[in-house]
Design a protein around this motif. Sequence first.
Motif, PDB file in Angstrom:
ATOM      1  N   GLN A  60       0.850  -1.214   0.000  1.00  0.00           N
ATOM      2  CA  GLN A  60       0.000   0.000   0.000  1.00  0.00           C
ATOM      3  C   GLN A  60       0.876   1.250   0.000  1.00  0.00           C
ATOM      4  O   GLN A  60       1.919   1.290   0.659  1.00  0.00           O
ATOM      5  CB  GLN A  60      -0.875  -0.020   1.265  1.00  0.00           C
ATOM      6  N   TRP A  61       0.454   2.274  -0.711  1.00  0.00           N
ATOM      7  CA  TRP A  61       1.194   3.536  -0.740  1.00  0.00           C
ATOM      8  C   TRP A  61       0.897   4.338   0.536  1.00  0.00           C
ATOM      9  O   TRP A  61      -0.142   4.115   1.178  1.00  0.00           O
ATOM     10  CB  TRP A  61       0.796   4.350  -1.979  1.00  0.00           C
ATOM     11  N   SER A  62       1.751   5.309   0.851  1.00  0.00           N
ATOM     12  CA  SER A  62       1.499   6.096   2.063  1.00  0.00           C
ATOM     13  C   SER A  62       0.268   6.993   1.901  1.00  0.00           C
ATOM     14  O   SER A  62      -0.296   7.468   2.876  1.00  0.00           O
ATOM     15  CB  SER A  62       2.725   6.931   2.451  1.00  0.00           C
ATOM     16  N   THR A  63      -0.177   7.201   0.654  1.00  0.00           N
ATOM     17  CA  THR A  63      -1.437   7.936   0.443  1.00  0.00           C
ATOM     18  C   THR A  63      -2.653   7.092   0.839  1.00  0.00           C
ATOM     19  O   THR A  63      -3.758   7.621   0.938  1.00  0.00           O
ATOM     20  CB  THR A  63      -1.618   8.257  -1.051  1.00  0.00           C
ATOM     21  N   PRO A  67      -2.110  -0.392  -4.862  1.00  0.00           N
ATOM     22  CA  PRO A  67      -1.801  -0.359  -6.297  1.00  0.00           C
ATOM     23  C   PRO A  67      -2.454  -1.491  -7.082  1.00  0.00           C
ATOM     24  O   PRO A  67      -2.690  -2.576  -6.550  1.00  0.00           O
ATOM     25  CB  PRO A  67      -0.274  -0.495  -6.324  1.00  0.00           C
ATOM     26  N   CYS A  88       7.802   3.642  -9.911  1.00  0.00           N
ATOM     27  CA  CYS A  88       7.103   4.378  -8.836  1.00  0.00           C
ATOM     28  C   CYS A  88       8.047   4.839  -7.732  1.00  0.00           C
ATOM     29  O   CYS A  88       8.011   6.008  -7.333  1.00  0.00           O
ATOM     30  CB  CYS A  88       5.992   3.501  -8.251  1.00  0.00           C
ATOM     31  N   CYS A  92       8.037   8.845  -6.933  1.00  0.00           N
ATOM     32  CA  CYS A  92       7.064   9.354  -5.946  1.00  0.00           C
ATOM     33  C   CYS A  92       7.373   8.803  -4.556  1.00  0.00           C
ATOM     34  O   CYS A  92       7.466   7.580  -4.380  1.00  0.00           O
ATOM     35  CB  CYS A  92       5.661   8.924  -6.405  1.00  0.00           C
ATOM     36  N   ALA A  94       5.497   8.653  -2.069  1.00  0.00           N
ATOM     37  CA  ALA A  94       4.369   7.930  -1.453  1.00  0.00           C
ATOM     38  C   ALA A  94       4.384   6.442  -1.804  1.00  0.00           C
ATOM     39  O   ALA A  94       3.730   5.631  -1.156  1.00  0.00           O
ATOM     40  CB  ALA A  94       3.057   8.550  -1.909  1.00  0.00           C
ATOM     41  N   ALA A  95       5.150   6.095  -2.842  1.00  0.00           N
ATOM     42  CA  ALA A  95       5.219   4.680  -3.257  1.00  0.00           C
ATOM     43  C   ALA A  95       6.095   3.910  -2.283  1.00  0.00           C
ATOM     44  O   ALA A  95       7.020   4.477  -1.702  1.00  0.00           O
ATOM     45  CB  ALA A  95       5.790   4.592  -4.666  1.00  0.00           C
ATOM     46  N   ALA A 104       0.985   2.693 -10.403  1.00  0.00           N
ATOM     47  CA  ALA A 104       0.610   3.906  -9.668  1.00  0.00           C
ATOM     48  C   ALA A 104      -0.884   4.206  -9.782  1.00  0.00           C
ATOM     49  O   ALA A 104      -1.305   5.339  -9.570  1.00  0.00           O
ATOM     50  CB  ALA A 104       1.421   5.083 -10.195  1.00  0.00           C
ATOM     51  N   TYR A 225       2.746  11.262 -10.147  1.00  0.00           N
ATOM     52  CA  TYR A 225       1.731  10.456  -9.446  1.00  0.00           C
ATOM     53  C   TYR A 225       1.123  11.224  -8.264  1.00  0.00           C
ATOM     54  O   TYR A 225       0.699  10.624  -7.271  1.00  0.00           O
ATOM     55  CB  TYR A 225       2.331   9.126  -8.963  1.00  0.00           C
TER      56      TYR A 225
END
Length: 434
Positions: A60-63, A67, A88, A92, A94-95, A104, A225
């Motif tokens: 999971q991304w930090s956002t 994905p 990614c 970015c 956040a990745a 992304a 992204y």
Amino acid sequence: MLREQAAALLRANDAGGWTKASPHMYPHQWSWDSAFIAIGWAHLDVRRAMTELEGLFAAQWSTGMVPHIVFRAGPDTPYFPGPEWWDCAGICQAAPALPVKTTAICQPPVHALAVQRIWKLTPPELQPEIRARIQALYPRLVNWHRYLATARDPEESGLVTAYHPWEGTDNSPRWDRALARIVAPYPGPYTRLDNHELPDPSQRPTNWDYDRYLWLVELLRKYRYDDAEIHRKYPFQIKDVFFSAVLIAANAALLDLADVAGAGDADRALLATWLERGRAGLAGRFDAETGLCDDYDVRSGEDIKLGTFAGFAPLFAGIADGGTQLELLDSADFCGNPRFRWKLLPSTSPAERVFEPRNYWRGPIWPIINWLLWRGLRQLGDSGRADDMRRESLGQVAGSGEFSEYFEPFTGHSLGSQRQSWTAAVTLDWLASS
Ligand code: 2M8
């Protein structure tokens, strides 16, 4: 017999803690495939089912975004476009950091529905362990839904903005006009692999589509992204009623799991807000003239008026509409077409000019879509239609002898990738749900 075959297929596609979406065509971990696959695993081994989701959410991304692909199969396994097209971690913050490699973009949030199913199927002796694992995953699920309710809906419309056809239903005619508006320079030399795996071009997107898919990835990279930047500048932004309907169902599932997960008041309140907002958002997209819900093109300001499965968004979300949609569902334009081999929902209505019975999301019947509809109908208490859909779906899979990706509506023949994990997974669930 069918149960054993479906179970054997999942086991064969098990790569050890994660499951290939299909052995050749889709050799990595896909987001919504994983959710359906976890539902399948839940019938064989609830621990393994949880592992599937935990592995996915580890990327999971930090956002909060989960994905659409986690590239797990290693550099020697061919898939196009691979991780280098996305880069990614290089682009970015956040990745997730390398060695985790992802795309992304994201796909419909079926995951909470999977956790709900897993919990239902957990035998008493495993409940303490599975409860603890659900408690650990739950905050990640809430973050995932938060991402969709905020970054993907800055307007607070209750509708999720899709960024790319790969966010679920690739070459659906729902995207045709938006893609046609995009002036895509030739993205440089590239070699598609999907049409090597499946050499019949009538079953797959065209090169025109692929040029645009890749160009959109270029643009997303250009905007690093970053959702705010994408929202301001990016040309392909669609309020997707189907994706939004799955989020509604998923928010309801998380609320249903709140006690099991020991959720706090703040999370419960947020989920309830997103749920209400989603319901209002869908209601606002209902077209009384056609009886369908319309997607909306944010950039052009146009309603996307087309007879596709997505128009039944309220039913996927488990929202009662007084019968209009059910009548339409039964009509010759959809499940009730007298020429259909099985009375199931096609990806695109045969009444549409753009309908193509063999081509991917432009006509064929997809078992996972019918599973989501079946689930919605059951929630609405329409056991008659739900039972019919389950019986027809099982008939289709058994009749073809294949756990295919999609099926030709008039003949019931197998199409697309074979040995598709999510088809086996929903078959297991249907078999256990009389
Ligand atoms: C299909 O999409 C992939 C790209 O993500 C492809 O065509 O190569 C779609 O049906 C998508 O919804 C699905 O998750 C994926 C794997 O089954 O295949």
